[in-house]
Design an enzyme around this catalytic site. Structure first.
Site, PDB file in Angstrom:
ATOM      1  N   SER A  77     -65.378  52.072 -50.860  1.00 23.72           N
ATOM      2  CA  SER A  77     -64.965  52.074 -49.455  1.00 23.72           C
ATOM      3  C   SER A  77     -64.412  50.725 -48.989  1.00 23.72           C
ATOM      4  O   SER A  77     -64.886  49.667 -49.422  1.00 23.72           O
ATOM      5  CB  SER A  77     -66.173  52.436 -48.593  1.00 23.72           C
ATOM      6  OG  SER A  77     -65.939  52.096 -47.246  1.00 23.72           O
ATOM      7  N   GLU A 117     -65.199  49.505 -46.365  1.00 20.95           N
ATOM      8  CA  GLU A 117     -66.325  48.816 -45.719  1.00 20.95           C
ATOM      9  C   GLU A 117     -66.844  47.677 -46.593  1.00 20.95           C
ATOM     10  O   GLU A 117     -67.533  46.784 -46.116  1.00 20.95           O
ATOM     11  CB  GLU A 117     -67.457  49.800 -45.434  1.00 20.95           C
ATOM     12  CG  GLU A 117     -67.268  50.626 -44.181  1.00 20.95           C
ATOM     13  CD  GLU A 117     -67.313  49.798 -42.914  1.00 20.95           C
ATOM     14  OE1 GLU A 117     -68.366  49.234 -42.613  1.00 20.95           O
ATOM     15  OE2 GLU A 117     -66.287  49.702 -42.229  1.00 20.95           O
ATOM     16  N   TYR A 161     -74.877  50.063 -45.420  1.00 24.09           N
ATOM     17  CA  TYR A 161     -73.965  50.998 -46.088  1.00 24.09           C
ATOM     18  C   TYR A 161     -72.966  50.243 -46.965  1.00 24.09           C
ATOM     19  O   TYR A 161     -72.767  50.579 -48.139  1.00 24.09           O
ATOM     20  CB  TYR A 161     -73.220  51.837 -45.032  1.00 24.09           C
ATOM     21  CG  TYR A 161     -72.057  52.636 -45.591  1.00 24.09           C
ATOM     22  CD1 TYR A 161     -72.260  53.877 -46.178  1.00 24.09           C
ATOM     23  CD2 TYR A 161     -70.745  52.145 -45.528  1.00 24.09           C
ATOM     24  CE1 TYR A 161     -71.188  54.608 -46.704  1.00 24.09           C
ATOM     25  CE2 TYR A 161     -69.668  52.857 -46.042  1.00 24.09           C
ATOM     26  CZ  TYR A 161     -69.901  54.089 -46.628  1.00 24.09           C
ATOM     27  OH  TYR A 161     -68.836  54.806 -47.141  1.00 24.09           O
TER      28      TYR A 161
HETATM   29  P1  NDP Z   1     -69.417  63.167 -45.415  1.00 25.80           P
HETATM   30  O1  NDP Z   1     -70.479  62.428 -44.690  1.00 25.80           O
HETATM   31  O2  NDP Z   1     -68.564  64.145 -44.691  1.00 25.80           O
HETATM   32  O3  NDP Z   1     -70.083  63.939 -46.666  1.00 25.80           O
HETATM   33  C1  NDP Z   1     -71.148  63.394 -47.385  1.00 25.80           C
HETATM   34  C2  NDP Z   1     -71.639  64.400 -48.405  1.00 25.80           C
HETATM   35  O4  NDP Z   1     -72.740  63.835 -49.137  1.00 25.80           O
HETATM   36  C3  NDP Z   1     -72.169  65.714 -47.793  1.00 25.80           C
HETATM   37  O5  NDP Z   1     -71.752  66.777 -48.616  1.00 25.80           O
HETATM   38  C4  NDP Z   1     -73.680  65.540 -47.884  1.00 25.80           C
HETATM   39  O6  NDP Z   1     -74.374  66.754 -47.957  1.00 25.80           O
HETATM   40  C5  NDP Z   1     -73.780  64.803 -49.214  1.00 25.80           C
HETATM   41  N1  NDP Z   1     -75.071  64.136 -49.404  1.00 25.80           N
HETATM   42  C6  NDP Z   1     -75.678  63.250 -48.575  1.00 25.80           C
HETATM   43  N2  NDP Z   1     -76.859  62.845 -49.094  1.00 25.80           N
HETATM   44  C7  NDP Z   1     -77.002  63.487 -50.286  1.00 25.80           C
HETATM   45  C8  NDP Z   1     -78.007  63.488 -51.295  1.00 25.80           C
HETATM   46  N3  NDP Z   1     -79.118  62.746 -51.181  1.00 25.80           N
HETATM   47  N4  NDP Z   1     -77.821  64.256 -52.389  1.00 25.80           N
HETATM   48  C9  NDP Z   1     -76.711  65.018 -52.509  1.00 25.80           C
HETATM   49  N5  NDP Z   1     -75.732  65.072 -51.583  1.00 25.80           N
HETATM   50  C10 NDP Z   1     -75.869  64.311 -50.489  1.00 25.80           C
HETATM   51  O7  NDP Z   1     -68.491  62.045 -46.119  1.00 25.80           O
HETATM   52  P2  NDP Z   1     -66.891  62.050 -46.401  1.00 25.80           P
HETATM   53  O8  NDP Z   1     -66.495  63.341 -46.975  1.00 25.80           O
HETATM   54  O9  NDP Z   1     -66.206  61.497 -45.218  1.00 25.80           O
HETATM   55  O10 NDP Z   1     -66.800  60.905 -47.523  1.00 25.80           O
HETATM   56  C11 NDP Z   1     -66.964  61.192 -48.907  1.00 25.80           C
HETATM   57  C12 NDP Z   1     -67.371  59.938 -49.636  1.00 25.80           C
HETATM   58  O11 NDP Z   1     -66.379  58.942 -49.501  1.00 25.80           O
HETATM   59  C13 NDP Z   1     -68.664  59.293 -49.164  1.00 25.80           C
HETATM   60  O12 NDP Z   1     -69.290  58.717 -50.297  1.00 25.80           O
HETATM   61  C14 NDP Z   1     -68.201  58.203 -48.220  1.00 25.80           C
HETATM   62  O13 NDP Z   1     -69.163  57.176 -48.146  1.00 25.80           O
HETATM   63  C15 NDP Z   1     -66.938  57.756 -48.925  1.00 25.80           C
HETATM   64  N6  NDP Z   1     -65.895  57.196 -48.082  1.00 25.80           N
HETATM   65  C16 NDP Z   1     -65.427  57.893 -47.011  1.00 25.80           C
HETATM   66  C17 NDP Z   1     -64.377  57.424 -46.278  1.00 25.80           C
HETATM   67  C18 NDP Z   1     -63.851  58.163 -45.095  1.00 25.80           C
HETATM   68  O14 NDP Z   1     -63.115  57.557 -44.310  1.00 25.80           O
HETATM   69  N7  NDP Z   1     -64.148  59.441 -44.934  1.00 25.80           N
HETATM   70  C19 NDP Z   1     -63.705  56.146 -46.644  1.00 25.80           C
HETATM   71  C20 NDP Z   1     -64.256  55.522 -47.825  1.00 25.80           C
HETATM   72  C21 NDP Z   1     -65.305  56.033 -48.505  1.00 25.80           C
HETATM   73  P3  NDP Z   1     -74.951  67.524 -46.625  1.00 25.80           P
HETATM   74  O15 NDP Z   1     -73.841  68.437 -46.180  1.00 25.80           O
HETATM   75  O16 NDP Z   1     -76.134  68.248 -47.153  1.00 25.80           O
HETATM   76  O17 NDP Z   1     -75.272  66.477 -45.607  1.00 25.80           O
HETATM   77  P1  GDR Z   2     -66.497  53.468 -39.964  1.00 27.11           P
HETATM   78  O1  GDR Z   2     -66.178  54.747 -39.056  1.00 27.11           O
HETATM   79  O2  GDR Z   2     -67.701  52.753 -39.511  1.00 27.11           O
HETATM   80  O3  GDR Z   2     -65.210  52.675 -40.056  1.00 27.11           O
HETATM   81  O4  GDR Z   2     -66.852  54.144 -41.367  1.00 27.11           O
HETATM   82  P2  GDR Z   2     -66.571  55.117 -37.551  1.00 27.11           P
HETATM   83  O5  GDR Z   2     -65.585  56.138 -37.134  1.00 27.11           O
HETATM   84  O6  GDR Z   2     -68.016  55.437 -37.415  1.00 27.11           O
HETATM   85  O7  GDR Z   2     -66.316  53.739 -36.759  1.00 27.11           O
HETATM   86  C1  GDR Z   2     -65.024  53.150 -36.661  1.00 27.11           C
HETATM   87  C2  GDR Z   2     -65.024  52.065 -35.607  1.00 27.11           C
HETATM   88  O8  GDR Z   2     -65.144  52.659 -34.311  1.00 27.11           O
HETATM   89  C3  GDR Z   2     -66.065  51.889 -33.548  1.00 27.11           C
HETATM   90  N1  GDR Z   2     -66.650  52.708 -32.477  1.00 27.11           N
HETATM   91  C4  GDR Z   2     -67.415  53.796 -32.660  1.00 27.11           C
HETATM   92  N2  GDR Z   2     -67.802  54.440 -33.785  1.00 27.11           N
HETATM   93  C5  GDR Z   2     -68.560  55.562 -33.654  1.00 27.11           C
HETATM   94  N3  GDR Z   2     -68.925  56.236 -34.751  1.00 27.11           N
HETATM   95  N4  GDR Z   2     -68.940  56.037 -32.430  1.00 27.11           N
HETATM   96  C6  GDR Z   2     -68.580  55.417 -31.267  1.00 27.11           C
HETATM   97  O9  GDR Z   2     -68.938  55.866 -30.179  1.00 27.11           O
HETATM   98  C7  GDR Z   2     -67.770  54.250 -31.386  1.00 27.11           C
HETATM   99  N5  GDR Z   2     -67.210  53.407 -30.487  1.00 27.11           N
HETATM  100  C8  GDR Z   2     -66.540  52.487 -31.155  1.00 27.11           C
HETATM  101  C9  GDR Z   2     -67.081  51.411 -34.568  1.00 27.11           C
HETATM  102  O10 GDR Z   2     -67.836  50.311 -34.060  1.00 27.11           O
HETATM  103  C10 GDR Z   2     -66.153  51.044 -35.711  1.00 27.11           C
HETATM  104  O11 GDR Z   2     -65.631  49.760 -35.535  1.00 27.11           O
HETATM  105  C11 GDR Z   2     -66.091  55.225 -41.907  1.00 27.11           C
HETATM  106  C12 GDR Z   2     -67.066  56.099 -42.733  1.00 27.11           C
HETATM  107  O12 GDR Z   2     -66.379  57.266 -43.131  1.00 27.11           O
HETATM  108  C13 GDR Z   2     -67.549  55.369 -43.969  1.00 27.11           C
HETATM  109  O13 GDR Z   2     -68.297  56.269 -44.803  1.00 27.11           O
HETATM  110  C14 GDR Z   2     -66.323  54.866 -44.734  1.00 27.11           C
HETATM  111  O14 GDR Z   2     -66.735  54.158 -45.884  1.00 27.11           O
HETATM  112  C15 GDR Z   2     -65.451  53.989 -43.844  1.00 27.11           C
HETATM  113  O15 GDR Z   2     -65.051  54.748 -42.714  1.00 27.11           O
HETATM  114  C16 GDR Z   2     -64.211  53.481 -44.559  1.00 27.11           C
END
Ligand code: NDP
Ligand code: GDR
Length: 326
Positions: free
Chosen positions: A126, A128, A150
């Site tokens: 990520s 992050e 995280y």
């Molecule tokens: P989501 O939060 O939508 O999905 C997370 C998934 O992980 C769900 O299917 C959840 O299952 C499963 N999970 C959580 N805990 C466990 C566990 N203990 N054992 C097995 N499965 C588990 O994430 P995204 O689809 O947005 O992201 C996918 C991956 O990419 C993640 O690893 C995230 O950190 C990473 N990532 C995401 C980004 C983004 O912008 N979306 C950017 C960079 C990285 P359940 O439905 O049961 O909760």
């Molecule tokens: P992020 O996503 O932390 O970048 O992680 P999120 O959308 O939670 O936050 C983005 C930015 O928005 C600001 N923010 C708020 N965020 C949330 N959730 N709720 C609020 O009300 C709010 N107001 C302002 C946050 O402070 C932050 O700066 C996502 C996840 O998908 C991670 O798993 C992944 O790795 C990274 O993106 C890349």
């Protein structure tokens, strides 16, 4: 004709898992998904795929369940998308986040080493990890400076994937993906929280929205584009790590501007309240990715731009909320 490929996806019930499953089915893969037990099932995003995929019970915390799942699926490729993925929660549940998002990765790699070390492995790294950024834009060689439990857990997952590649020759790739969103984004993430609230404001179901820091900037892309990059990484000759990003950054305010315009509101100041509950102990102020390595080596580029993404999310939430409130 060779045998169709197979893949095991962890996190298949999540945003990315559902788009990746669709892509692999389209490519004629046999798709398995690891799912953990919950008291109410969380199959909403993959409901339309349930007759095309096979679900296997398991949890990233439980090593034996992973080994058994890999044996049962016997896959060519594993995509490790499962994680405690919400940054804010990682301060409230730092140890759980370390267990799942960090140690979960080595459990997957140990599973591969035990069952079949030829399986190709994708790790969901990520942006992050860049946290308090050391350079702009961020690329594969930019030093990490994570700002949340995280982010720290993801750095562990990243390095352990590299280490198993170097130690055991495992074909492991880290995709360093910048934020990617979609109508299937979890409701707690800022983009979907905004698109859903705006849809409800438009329909007269809600008056305002409470947010935290409006000044942070993110490089936001469309999840459907990003899962293509995951697949491409595992089709290369050599395992490598890649940044995946659009190369554009926008503030939360920019997102609000475009999203409110979609419902014909120019000045949104009366609709948005700032609430300290949504602020973070440490913030990632600015992310901007340089995906030129992926463009060059994978031929990957995003198809959906920022405005198209915002409009897609607002339009979808208007439709969903209309249905829900009929
Ligand atoms: P989501 O939060 O939508 O999905 C997370 C998934 O992980 C769900 O299917 C959840 O299952 C499963 N999970 C959580 N805990 C466990 C566990 N203990 N054992 C097995 N499965 C588990 O994430 P995204 O689809 O947005 O992201 C996918 C991956 O990419 C993640 O690893 C995230 O950190 C990473 N990532 C995401 C980004 C983004 O912008 N979306 C950017 C960079 C990285 P359940 O439905 O049961 O909760
Ligand atoms: P992020 O996503 O932390 O970048 O992680 P999120 O959308 O939670 O936050 C983005 C930015 O928005 C600001 N923010 C708020 N965020 C949330 N959730 N709720 C609020 O009300 C709010 N107001 C302002 C946050 O402070 C932050 O700066 C996502 C996840 O998908 C991670 O798993 C992944 O790795 C990274 O993106 C890349």
């Amino acid at each position: 004709m060779g045998k169709n490929k197979s893949a095991l996806i962890t996190g298949i019930t999540g945003q990315d898992g559902s788009y990746l499953a669709e892509l692999l089915i389209e490519k004629k893969y046999k798709v398995y998904g690891l799912v953990r037990r919950t008291s109410t099932e969380s199959n909403e995003r993959i409901q339309h795929l349930l007759n095309k995929i096979e679900l296997i019970d398991g949890d990233l915390i439980d090593q034996n369940s992973i080994i058994n799942a890999i044996k049962q699926a016997d896959p060519d490729e594993i995509y490790n998308l499962a994680a405690q993925s919400f940054v804010k929660t990682s301060w409230q549940q730092p140890i759980l986040t370390g267990e799942v998002t960090g140690l979960g990765v080595i459990r997957m790699l140990e599973g591969i080493k035990t069952v079949n070390d030829k399986i190709r492995f994708y790790q969901a790294s990520s942006s992050e990890m860049f946290g308090k950024v050391h350079e702009i834009p961020q690329k594969e060689t930019t030093p990490f400076h994570p700002r949340s439990p995280y982010g720290v857990a993801k750095v562990y997952g990243h390095y352990i994937t590299q280490n198993y590649r170097e130690s055991y020759g495992i074909f492991g790739c880290n995709g360093i993906l910048f934020n990617h969103e979609s109508p299937r984004r979890g409701i707690e993430f800022v983009t979907r929280k905004i698109s859903n609230a705006i849809a409800r404001i438009h329909l007269g179901l809600q008056k305002e929205i409470s947010l935290g820091n409006l000044d942070s900037k993110r490089d936001w892309g469309f999840a459907g584009d990003y899962v293509r990059a995951m697949w491409l990484m595992l089709q290369q000759e050599k395992p490598e790590d890649y940044v995946i990003a659009t190369g554009e950054t926008h503030s939360i305010r920019d997102f609000l501007d475009i999203a409110f315009k979609r419902i014909d509101i120019e000045d949104w100041s009366n609709y948005v309240k700032q609430d300290p509950r949504f602020m973070r102990p440490a913030e990632v102020d600015l992310l901007l990715g340089d995906a030129s390595k992926a463009r060059k080596n994978l031929g990957w580029k995003p198809e959906v731009n920022f405005k198209q993404l915002v409009d897609m999310m607002v339009d979808n939430d208007i439709k969903m909320n209309k249905l829900l409130n009929k």
